[in-house]
Design an enzyme around this catalytic site. Structure first.
Site, PDB file in Angstrom:
ATOM      1  N   ASP A   1      -3.704 -10.416 -22.727  1.00 42.30           N
ATOM      2  CA  ASP A   1      -4.021  -9.121 -21.929  1.00 42.30           C
ATOM      3  C   ASP A   1      -3.483  -9.084 -20.781  1.00 42.30           C
ATOM      4  O   ASP A   1      -3.687  -8.973 -19.374  1.00 42.30           O
ATOM      5  CB  ASP A   1      -5.576  -8.979 -21.784  1.00 42.30           C
ATOM      6  CG  ASP A   1      -5.941  -7.571 -21.196  1.00 42.30           C
ATOM      7  OD1 ASP A   1      -5.109  -6.453 -21.344  1.00 42.30           O
ATOM      8  OD2 ASP A   1      -7.111  -7.325 -20.594  1.00 42.30           O
TER       9      ASP A   1
ATOM     10  N   GLN B   1      -1.096  -3.487  12.297  1.00 47.10           N
ATOM     11  CA  GLN B   1      -1.031  -2.001  12.196  1.00 47.10           C
ATOM     12  C   GLN B   1      -0.179  -1.222  11.116  1.00 47.10           C
ATOM     13  O   GLN B   1       1.017  -1.754  10.855  1.00 47.10           O
ATOM     14  CB  GLN B   1      -0.821  -1.150  13.477  1.00 47.10           C
ATOM     15  CG  GLN B   1      -1.917  -1.671  14.690  1.00 47.10           C
ATOM     16  CD  GLN B   1      -1.622  -0.996  15.871  1.00 47.10           C
ATOM     17  OE1 GLN B   1      -1.429   0.093  15.865  1.00 47.10           O
ATOM     18  NE2 GLN B   1      -1.750  -1.649  16.941  1.00 47.10           N
TER      19      GLN B   1
ATOM     20  N   GLY C   1      -3.447   3.510   9.635  1.00 46.11           N
ATOM     21  CA  GLY C   1      -4.553   2.689   9.908  1.00 46.11           C
ATOM     22  C   GLY C   1      -4.313   1.139  10.659  1.00 46.11           C
ATOM     23  O   GLY C   1      -3.192   0.731  10.779  1.00 46.11           O
TER      24      GLY C   1
ATOM     25  N   GLY D   1       1.034   3.114   9.649  1.00 46.41           N
ATOM     26  CA  GLY D   1       1.160   4.382   9.901  1.00 46.41           C
ATOM     27  C   GLY D   1      -0.149   5.032  10.157  1.00 46.41           C
ATOM     28  O   GLY D   1      -0.020   5.998  11.064  1.00 46.41           O
TER      29      GLY D   1
ATOM     30  N   LYS E   1      -9.457  -2.953   6.835  1.00 42.76           N
ATOM     31  CA  LYS E   1      -8.374  -1.670   7.353  1.00 42.76           C
ATOM     32  C   LYS E   1      -9.155  -0.604   7.581  1.00 42.76           C
ATOM     33  O   LYS E   1      -9.908   0.068   6.829  1.00 42.76           O
ATOM     34  CB  LYS E   1      -7.144  -1.492   6.291  1.00 42.76           C
ATOM     35  CG  LYS E   1      -6.197  -0.550   6.690  1.00 42.76           C
ATOM     36  CD  LYS E   1      -5.148  -0.265   5.862  1.00 42.76           C
ATOM     37  CE  LYS E   1      -3.908   0.430   6.206  1.00 42.76           C
ATOM     38  NZ  LYS E   1      -2.926   0.661   5.454  1.00 42.76           N
TER      39      LYS E   1
END
Length: 701
Positions: free
Chosen positions: A509, A434, A438, A436, A454
């Site tokens: 890259d 868990q 979700g 804050g 989530k």
């Protein structure tokens, strides 16, 4: 009545009879005794062809004679050609393009600019285009101290496969919209012309153009494009004034519309039911909605139209009555009621009919209201889902999947129904964590893949932003030891590519998005689509510039010489991201802070390193010296000259030494393990084997 009296009465009737409003095509557009055209271009007031015919010098149009002898309208005393003037507040002008062709001693017109004194470049009606096969184009805007710079890269190495009608980066690239309201634009080219298959020319182009007036064709790459100017949209306003002073400019039956720009200003517009030129005396004229042009709906209501000032009324035709619903007119309803004896109905029977009608009407009304309510709920739900989809980056992800920016075989967008089924309707037994805002559930897809889902705890619009940003909140407490390990593992992979692989490989890259993390935060370098193999007898390659803004080696951009030190520079930017939890390029803050690496080096030079470091890692004890050493290592990686930068092998050794000194556990440093990790990386890209998140997503990007 005498003859004279009859004549007077008749004259009074004629003088007070309503007159038909003039058609829109008959409305004057210019002041009396002023020309309203230059060639085939209409010149409406407040613009004019002489000082007396225009509102002021800001709206003077110079009707000049072109080379072919035709009249050409120019804005003010400059050479900006006007193609169309809209009374609603826009000008379409023809603007020179930036063009460069590699033809020996031919002129190098690599840039083009526009400087407007009393007008603005339209933000949404234009787009920035670059055409070519090795072209980097940028557009710079500035106004009242506010500035921006955007750009794009167009590349192609062969004529086959260049798509027509789209600017996706192959032969043509584009940037939609202008970021700020501006009066000054400068667009320029940086190109390295290289002949590929002998068909493609060595020409590049850059320009700002009205969105619906440019369609890319691959023919532009095979022959010189002879177009010299392209149409651009600019906004005009009554400058340096406010609506409180608009009474002398906005005429009758008009309204003042303030302009949202840095210097204010306003425009005039006709009120509803009126049309014409709002700047020209006596003002806007009434629209005759009852004329035969379909501007009223009286005929569909069995009614006759009567024109009024600013509107119209519908009056029921003879024999019709109002339907009492406000929707139109209807014929009277005749009721014939008889009892069982054939006689007329009693008053009580009539009351029953009325009661039944009222009851039926109430039922219909309730059903209608109920249906409208549920339709409103459904639309609101759809809009809310679309809003969440946009705010969580769904459109960007979807676009990248379509364009190939994300692997279409490993990246999917799931529906709410699919996620509900995967989590057994969010079963409480499947909760694995868990946050804050979700709850995280363990889910199983139909193909057997295990995923983490989530879900927001509270569907509250005031909490949307906090829920979206919770990745950032959680990432900000990622311990320094984990960040150092990510940096070390990434450096080891790049060191292996440069020093142990045969032949050596330049990634080309390196950026945070291409560093993937598994469930244990093990770093894996991905996306080798731009990588190059280095022959044994060479230390550098000459190529067209390819990479990502913010991570590109500046020396490589200038010389087009690709070396392993180009990867070192890009890795230095990643190191700074790990130290600061900031983006490599950001347009949210002040101009001096938009390029992370430059801002970092500036603060380091001023001995203000801790001003930019992530405050959460600063709170950890006994790591100040480590942070300083890593910051100095990043500084060496970001040196302008590649020869001054360390090799990736040296970088990996320094980072590894820091990890060992802090007595943290870390993986085997042998070349065998590095090679294994690099080979495993190809499998870890797929969701079939691992659930991975880009490094940038760990930092809320």
């Amino acid at each position: 009545m005498s003859f004279l009296a009859a004549v007077l009465v008749l004259s009074a009737v004629i003088s007070f009879a309503p007159t038909a409003a003039p058609s829109k095509s008959n409305y004057p557009i210019a002041k009396p005794n002023c020309d309203d055209h230059c060639g085939n271009v209409s010149i409406p007031f407040p613009f004019g062809l002489t000082p007396d015919c225009s509102l002021n010098s800001d709206f003077f149009i110079n009707c000049a004679t072109s080379i072919d002898g035709s009249p050409t309208p120019l804005l003010g005393h400059g050479n900006l050609r006007v193609r169309r003037i809209s009374i609603e507040g826009q000008l379409i002008v023809m603007k020179h393009i930036a063009k460069y062709c590699d033809e020996g001693n031919s002129p190098q017109d690599k840039s083009s600019w526009i400087r407007l004194s009393k007008q603005y470049v339209n933000q949404t009606a234009n787009k920035f285009i670059a055409v070519g096969c090795s072209t980097t184009a940028t557009v710079l805007g500035e106004d009242n101290g506010r500035s921006y710079q955007i750009g794009c890269i167009a590349t192609c190495n062969r004529f086959q496969g260049v798509p027509n009608g789209t600017c996706s980066g192959i032969g043509c690239c584009q940037m939609n919209d202008i970021p700020i309201v501006t009066r000054n634009l400068n667009f320029k080219l940086e190109t390295k012309a290289t002949k590929t298959d002998g068909i493609i020319t060595d020409c590049s182009y850059a320009f700002v153009v009205k969105k619906d007036e440019f369609h890319f064709s691959s023919d532009m790459l095979t022959q010189q494009w002879e177009v010299q100017r392209m149409p651009m949209v600019i906004d005009w306003v009554i400058f340096n004034d406010t609506c409180s002073n608009s009474g002398r400019t906005c005429q009758g039956n008009t309204t003042c519309v303030p302009f949202e720009g840095p210097d204010g200003g306003y425009r005039c517009a006709c009120e509803k039911g009126y049309e014409g030129n709002p700047y020209l005396h006596p003002g806007c004229l009434d629209i005759d909605e009852c004329a035969d042009d379909g501007q009223n709906d009286c005929s569909s209501k069995n009614a006759t139209c009567f024109n009024t000032l600013g509107g119209y009324n519908c009056t029921c035709k003879a024999g019709y009555i109002d339907d009492a619903k406000g929707g139109g007119c209807q014929l009277p309803i005749k009721y014939e009621c008889k009892d069982n004896n054939g006689k007329g109905c009693h008053s009580s029977n009539r009351v029953n009919f009325v009661a039944m009608g009222v009851a039926l009407g109430m039922i219909v009304l309730l059903i209608t209201v109920f249906s409208l309510y549920w339709e409103h709920r459904r639309r609101k739900s759809v809009q809310m889902k679309e809003k969440f989809f946009r705010e969580n980056g769904g459109l960007i992800l979807q676009q990248r999947i379509v364009q190939g920016g994300a692997s279409s075989s490993t990246t999917r967008i799931f529906t709410a129904q699919e996620l509900e089924k995967a989590t057994n309707n969010y079963d409480q037994t499947k909760i694995i964590g868990q946050g804050g805002f979700g709850i995280v559930y363990k889910g199983h897809l139909l193909d057997g893949q295990v995923v983490a889902v989530k879900r927001s705890k509270i569907m509250d619009t005031t909490q949307v932003e906090q829920f979206i940003n919770e990745n950032k909140d959680k990432a900000s407490v990622l311990p320094w030891s984990t960040r150092l390990r990510i940096a070390t593992e990434t450096a080891e992979v790049l060191s292996y590519l440069h020093s142990a692989a045969s032949p050596p490989i330049i990634h080309r890259d390196v950026k945070s998005v291409n560093i993937l993390l598994d469930n244990d935060y093990t770093a894996k370098v991905s996306d080798f689509g731009a990588s190059r193999l280095v022959p044994q007898d060479k230390t550098q390659l000459t190529t067209m510039v390819q990479g990502t803004f913010g991570y590109l080696d500046p020396e490589y951009m200038q010389t087009h010489h690709l070396t392993e030190k180009s990867d070192v520079y890009s890795f230095g930017v990643v190191l700074v991201e790990l130290l600061t939890s900031k983006r490599a390029i950001s347009f949210d803050g002040p101009e001096l802070e938009r390029n992370l690496s430059q801002h970092f080096l500036s603060l380091l030079k001023e001995n203000k390193l801790f001003k930019i470091l992530d405050g959460n890692i600063l709170c950890q004890e006994n790591i100040t010296e480590e942070l300083q050493e890593v910051a100095l290592l990043a500084k060496r990686c970001l040196y302008f000259k590649g020869d001054d930068r360390p090799k990736m092998k040296e970088v990996a050794m320094e980072l590894g030494g820091l990890r060992r000194a802090t007595k943290h556990s870390w993986a085997n440093n042998s070349e065998t393990s590095i090679e294994s990790q690099a080979l495993v990386m190809k499998q870890s890209i797929s969701l079939k084997d691992h659930l991975e998140l880009p490094l940038s997503s760990r930092y809320g990007r």
